[in-house]
Design a protein around this motif. Structure first.
Motif, short mmCIF file in Angstrom:
data_model
loop_
_atom_site.label_atom_id
_atom_site.label_comp_id
_atom_site.label_asym_id
_atom_site.label_seq_id
_atom_site.Cartn_x
_atom_site.Cartn_y
_atom_site.Cartn_z
N THR A 73 2.89 2.28 1.93
CA THR A 73 3.47 1.38 0.95
C THR A 73 3.97 0.16 1.70
N GLY A 74 3.58 -1.03 1.22
CA GLY A 74 3.91 -2.24 1.96
C GLY A 74 4.82 -3.18 1.19
N THR A 75 4.48 -4.47 1.25
CA THR A 75 5.26 -5.51 0.59
C THR A 75 4.53 -5.95 -0.67
N VAL A 76 4.93 -7.08 -1.22
CA VAL A 76 4.29 -7.56 -2.46
C VAL A 76 2.86 -8.02 -2.21
N ASP A 77 2.50 -8.30 -0.96
CA ASP A 77 1.14 -8.81 -0.74
C ASP A 77 0.48 -8.25 0.53
N HIS A 78 1.04 -7.18 1.08
CA HIS A 78 0.42 -6.64 2.30
C HIS A 78 0.82 -5.18 2.50
N THR A 79 -0.16 -4.38 2.91
CA THR A 79 0.10 -2.99 3.29
C THR A 79 -0.58 -2.72 4.63
N PRO A 80 0.15 -2.26 5.62
CA PRO A 80 -0.50 -1.95 6.91
C PRO A 80 -1.36 -0.70 6.78
N VAL A 81 -2.61 -0.80 7.20
CA VAL A 81 -3.54 0.33 7.13
C VAL A 81 -4.15 0.54 8.51
N TYR A 82 -4.21 1.81 8.95
CA TYR A 82 -4.73 2.14 10.27
C TYR A 82 -5.97 3.01 10.09
N PRO A 83 -7.15 2.44 10.29
CA PRO A 83 -8.40 3.17 10.03
C PRO A 83 -8.49 4.53 10.70
N ARG A 84 -8.01 4.65 11.94
CA ARG A 84 -8.09 5.94 12.63
C ARG A 84 -7.24 7.00 11.93
N GLU A 85 -6.08 6.59 11.40
CA GLU A 85 -5.22 7.53 10.67
C GLU A 85 -5.88 7.98 9.37
N VAL A 86 -6.60 7.06 8.72
CA VAL A 86 -7.31 7.40 7.48
C VAL A 86 -8.35 8.48 7.76
N VAL A 87 -9.16 8.28 8.79
CA VAL A 87 -10.22 9.23 9.11
C VAL A 87 -9.62 10.54 9.65
N LYS A 88 -8.56 10.44 10.44
CA LYS A 88 -7.91 11.63 10.96
C LYS A 88 -7.42 12.52 9.82
N ARG A 89 -6.83 11.92 8.80
CA ARG A 89 -6.32 12.71 7.66
C ARG A 89 -7.49 13.34 6.90
N ALA A 90 -8.59 12.63 6.77
CA ALA A 90 -9.77 13.19 6.10
C ALA A 90 -10.28 14.43 6.84
N LEU A 91 -10.29 14.37 8.16
CA LEU A 91 -10.73 15.52 8.95
C LEU A 91 -9.76 16.69 8.80
N GLU A 92 -8.47 16.40 8.74
CA GLU A 92 -7.47 17.46 8.57
C GLU A 92 -7.66 18.20 7.26
N LEU A 93 -8.11 17.47 6.22
CA LEU A 93 -8.31 18.08 4.89
C LEU A 93 -9.73 18.60 4.69
N SER A 94 -10.55 18.51 5.75
CA SER A 94 -11.97 18.91 5.68
C SER A 94 -12.72 18.14 4.60
N ALA A 95 -12.34 16.89 4.42
CA ALA A 95 -13.02 16.02 3.45
C ALA A 95 -14.27 15.44 4.10
N THR A 96 -15.32 15.28 3.31
CA THR A 96 -16.54 14.66 3.82
C THR A 96 -16.74 13.26 3.27
N ALA A 97 -15.91 12.88 2.30
CA ALA A 97 -16.00 11.53 1.73
C ALA A 97 -14.63 11.11 1.22
N ILE A 98 -14.42 9.82 1.10
CA ILE A 98 -13.15 9.30 0.59
C ILE A 98 -13.41 8.11 -0.32
N VAL A 99 -12.46 7.88 -1.21
CA VAL A 99 -12.41 6.66 -2.00
C VAL A 99 -11.09 5.98 -1.67
N LEU A 100 -11.15 4.75 -1.23
CA LEU A 100 -9.95 3.98 -0.90
C LEU A 100 -9.49 3.23 -2.14
N VAL A 101 -8.19 3.16 -2.33
CA VAL A 101 -7.64 2.46 -3.50
C VAL A 101 -6.35 1.75 -3.07
#
Length: 250
Positions: free
Chosen positions: A170-198
């Protein structure tokens, strides 16, 4: 002296009750008949027979039991624009509307949370790409009217069924910090094979920024190396959404 004070408090404390009882014996409040008629219409014809302000009235009947709720419902809609925007509004802003106190504002947010939970439960375990309208409805209900940017991820299994739905940042009114490695790491932890970003744009305009596009492409490339597919990146605004896949940006 103590006895006299008690008598005085008892005397004045009884006056509103006596006045209320007298009022009840003389006539019923005008809004009681209106409430019954509105309930009857809902019961016999369903919610489609009611305008948004009438449906909001029905909800407010429970939250404001001893008052005419029509002016409050209309004031809420005039302030925020739609029923969805009323339920999505922050508690502090809801309380700026005459007739809405802390308890009513909190109850409206509880109703909004219940609606979001219902939409999410309809997606759980279903083939997400075949239920795209429900995905959009859920994301709009959950994020469109947030005052700050949120970055949400829908994690999918091999059949594209929803495993989990998480707000990662959760960020500010016009920016949210996103870390691609953390996104993929979490997908692997959940055994996900695909994601939808929103993520949402509190400004209301869902047009992707250059930063949105670059960040998405980085997540796509990082995921690809580890077998995680990015089906889409949705940007949610108050009056619409943008699909990066639909815009051929990924």
């Amino acid at each position: 002296m103590g006895s006299g004070n008690n008598d005085e408090r008892g005397f004045f404390g009884e006056q509103p009750l006596r006045a209320l009882e007298k009022g009840r014996s003389d006539s019923k409040p005008h809004y009681l008949g209106h409430r019954e008629r509105l309930r009857e219409r809902f019961s016999t014809a369903g919610h489609l027979a009611l305008a948004d302000y009438e449906l909001l009235e029905l909800l407010l009947f429970r939250l404001i039991p001893r008052s005419d709720t029509k002016p409050v419902a209309k004031a809420l809609l005039e302030r925020f624009g739609s029923l969805a925007q009323v339920l999505g509004a922050p508690e502090a802003l809801l309380q700026e509307v005459k007739g809405v106190g802390p308890a009513v504002a909190l109850d409206l947010k509880i109703v909004a949370a219940a609606a979001q939970r219902m939409l999410r439960s309809e997606l759980k375990g279903r083939e997400t790409l075949a239920s795209w309208t429900q995905v959009l409805d859920y994301c709009r209900a959950a994020m469109a009217f947030e005052e700050r940017e949120q970055f949400r991820i829908l994690f999918l299994d091999k059949k594209n069924a929803l495993i989990a739905d998480e707000v990662q940042q959760t960020g500010t009114v016009d920016h949210t910090p996103v870390y691609p490695r953390e996104v993929v790491k979490r997908a692997l932890e959940l055994s996900a094979t695909a994601i939808v970003l929103v993520h949402n744009h509190p400004s209301g305009d869902p047009t992707p920024s250059r930063a949105d596009i670059e960040m998405t492409k980085e997540i796509v490339e990082t995921g690809k190396r580890l077998g995680i597919a990015v089906h889409d990146h949705l940007i949610i605004g108050k009056k619409g959404y943008a699909s990066m896949k639909g815009l051929l940006l990924i």
